[in-house]
Structures are given as C-alpha cells and as structure tokens.
Design a protein around this motif. Structure first.
Motif, PDB file in Angstrom:
ATOM      1  N   ASN A 233       7.747  50.377  70.322  1.00  0.00           N
ATOM      2  CA  ASN A 233       7.516  49.632  69.100  1.00  0.00           C
ATOM      3  C   ASN A 233       6.811  50.495  68.050  1.00  0.00           C
ATOM      4  O   ASN A 233       5.720  50.990  68.281  1.00  0.00           O
ATOM      5  N   LYS A 234       7.430  50.642  66.869  1.00  0.00           N
ATOM      6  CA  LYS A 234       6.858  51.467  65.792  1.00  0.00           C
ATOM      7  C   LYS A 234       5.542  50.898  65.259  1.00  0.00           C
ATOM      8  O   LYS A 234       4.790  51.607  64.601  1.00  0.00           O
ATOM      9  N   THR A 235       5.275  49.628  65.512  1.00  0.00           N
ATOM     10  CA  THR A 235       4.067  48.997  64.971  1.00  0.00           C
ATOM     11  C   THR A 235       2.858  49.122  65.901  1.00  0.00           C
ATOM     12  O   THR A 235       1.768  48.705  65.539  1.00  0.00           O
ATOM     13  N   ARG A 236       3.031  49.705  67.073  1.00  0.00           N
ATOM     14  CA  ARG A 236       1.951  49.732  68.068  1.00  0.00           C
ATOM     15  C   ARG A 236       0.688  50.425  67.557  1.00  0.00           C
ATOM     16  O   ARG A 236      -0.414  50.074  67.950  1.00  0.00           O
ATOM     17  N   LYS A 237       0.837  51.395  66.634  1.00  0.00           N
ATOM     18  CA  LYS A 237      -0.342  52.112  66.124  1.00  0.00           C
ATOM     19  C   LYS A 237      -1.210  51.235  65.219  1.00  0.00           C
ATOM     20  O   LYS A 237      -2.330  51.607  64.896  1.00  0.00           O
ATOM     21  N   PHE A 238      -0.713  50.068  64.811  1.00  0.00           N
ATOM     22  CA  PHE A 238      -1.476  49.166  63.946  1.00  0.00           C
ATOM     23  C   PHE A 238      -2.117  48.001  64.708  1.00  0.00           C
ATOM     24  O   PHE A 238      -2.827  47.198  64.109  1.00  0.00           O
TER      25      PHE A 238
ATOM     26  N   ILE B 185       0.605  37.838  64.688  1.00  0.00           N
ATOM     27  CA  ILE B 185       0.850  39.078  63.963  1.00  0.00           C
ATOM     28  C   ILE B 185       2.170  39.671  64.456  1.00  0.00           C
ATOM     29  O   ILE B 185       2.357  39.847  65.661  1.00  0.00           O
ATOM     30  N   ASP B 186       3.055  39.995  63.535  1.00  0.00           N
ATOM     31  CA  ASP B 186       4.398  40.466  63.891  1.00  0.00           C
ATOM     32  C   ASP B 186       4.387  41.961  64.234  1.00  0.00           C
ATOM     33  O   ASP B 186       5.034  42.772  63.574  1.00  0.00           O
ATOM     34  N   ILE B 187       3.619  42.305  65.263  1.00  0.00           N
ATOM     35  CA  ILE B 187       3.542  43.680  65.759  1.00  0.00           C
ATOM     36  C   ILE B 187       3.512  43.638  67.274  1.00  0.00           C
ATOM     37  O   ILE B 187       3.217  42.607  67.868  1.00  0.00           O
ATOM     38  N   GLY B 188       3.819  44.778  67.890  1.00  0.00           N
ATOM     39  CA  GLY B 188       3.822  44.837  69.345  1.00  0.00           C
ATOM     40  C   GLY B 188       3.193  46.113  69.855  1.00  0.00           C
ATOM     41  O   GLY B 188       3.122  47.122  69.149  1.00  0.00           O
TER      42      GLY B 188
END
Length: 178
Positions: A140-145, A132-135
């Motif tokens: 990282n803006k994606t951390r909440k997902f 999954i392309d999140i961190g």
C-alpha cells in the motif's frame, strides 16, 4: 475552526438533500433513541477520486447500531483541479474528516452518550471512530502516512481506523466519489 452558519455544511442521503449539520445530528439522536439499549458506532470518514478536471471528496457520517441497522449521509466537496500528489490528497481527506468530527462538540457527544447511559449495565455502548482511507500493508502506497494520520485522528478524541477496518472511507464514501 471558523464559525460558519448552520447551513454552511450541506449533507445528503437517499431520502433527503441539503440537510444542515443540525438536521444530521437530529437524525442521529432519533436513530439512537429508537433503541437506546443498542451498540452504537458513530463513524466519520472521507475518500476522494481524481477526475479529468477536478477532485471529488466525499465525507460520510454513519451511525450504526450493530446488528440493527444504520443511518448515514454524505457531504460532497469538489476541488476544481486534479490533486495528483498522494500526501496532499490524503491530508485534505483527513482535514475534511477532522472538520466534520469537530462539529460533534463535547456537548453533542455527551447528548449521544446520555442516550445509552441508562442501559450501560445491560450492554449498551457508544463509540466514535474516524475512518482513514489508508492502509499499513507493504504493497500500500499510503502506509508511510499511517502513523501521522492516526495521530491526527487520536488528537481530536476519536478512535482511528485504517483499511481494512475503515469502511466509511474505503467503502461508503468511495461509492459516491465516482
């Protein structure tokens, strides 16, 4: 999941274009059968890139025999608009990965496991991962997902991996989104 004809999903790599999923699966089987005592990781992941008039999504399938090479291919999906909302883009990446993972039916996963089964006591392994392309890092803006997306991946029976361990999404697929 819809029941599409075999040629609905088109994959490619540097050697072949327009491979069906059945052809992809045969390549994976052949790769594993060439060294049935290997340590295999089957990885699926999607990345995307927003362009001027569209958003390009690349889903990668990689079978790795640790220390002994890989076989890989991609599937490209182009959405004819700019996806500017991060949650929509990540969720769509996840849906594309889930769709490809679902093609690895229980029967197909059993077929792959059976290749290494006679060699388990000699160290052979087989795992399946969803990249999954999140961190999770603070910047990282994606951390909440992270929790939601990892739960989605786990719910379909695949071990989730996020950055920096999501190499298929963040490195392999990323290369083809440009």
């Amino acid at each position: 999941m819809k029941n599409y004809p075999d040629d609905y999903y088109q994959f490619q790599n540097l050697q072949e274009d327009q491979m069906s999923f059945d052809q992809v699966f045969k390549h994976i089987v052949q790769f594993m059968q060439s060294h049935p005592n290997g340590n295999y990781r089957l990885m699926v992941g999607t990345d995307s890139q927003v362009h001027q008039k569209n958003t390009v999504f690349i889903t990668g399938i990689v079978i790795q025999n640790k220390g002994n090479g890989v076989w890989a291919c991609i599937r490209k999906v182009v959405i004819p608009r700019k996806m500017i909302h991060l949650k929509e883009k990540i969720s769509y990446e996840m849906s594309l990965s889930e769709e490809i993972v679902s093609l690895f039916t229980e029967e197909r996963k059993k077929q792959l496991t059976n290749i290494v089964l006679p060699y388990l006591y000699h160290g052979a392994t087989f795992t399946m991962e969803g990249h999954i392309d999140i961190g999770a890092e603070k910047k990282n803006k994606t951390r909440k997902f992270v929790k939601e997306m990892m739960t989605r991946m786990e719910s379909i029976g695949v071990e989730p991996k996020i950055k920096p361990n999501a190499l298929v999404a963040s490195s392999y697929a990323n290369r083809y989104t440009k």
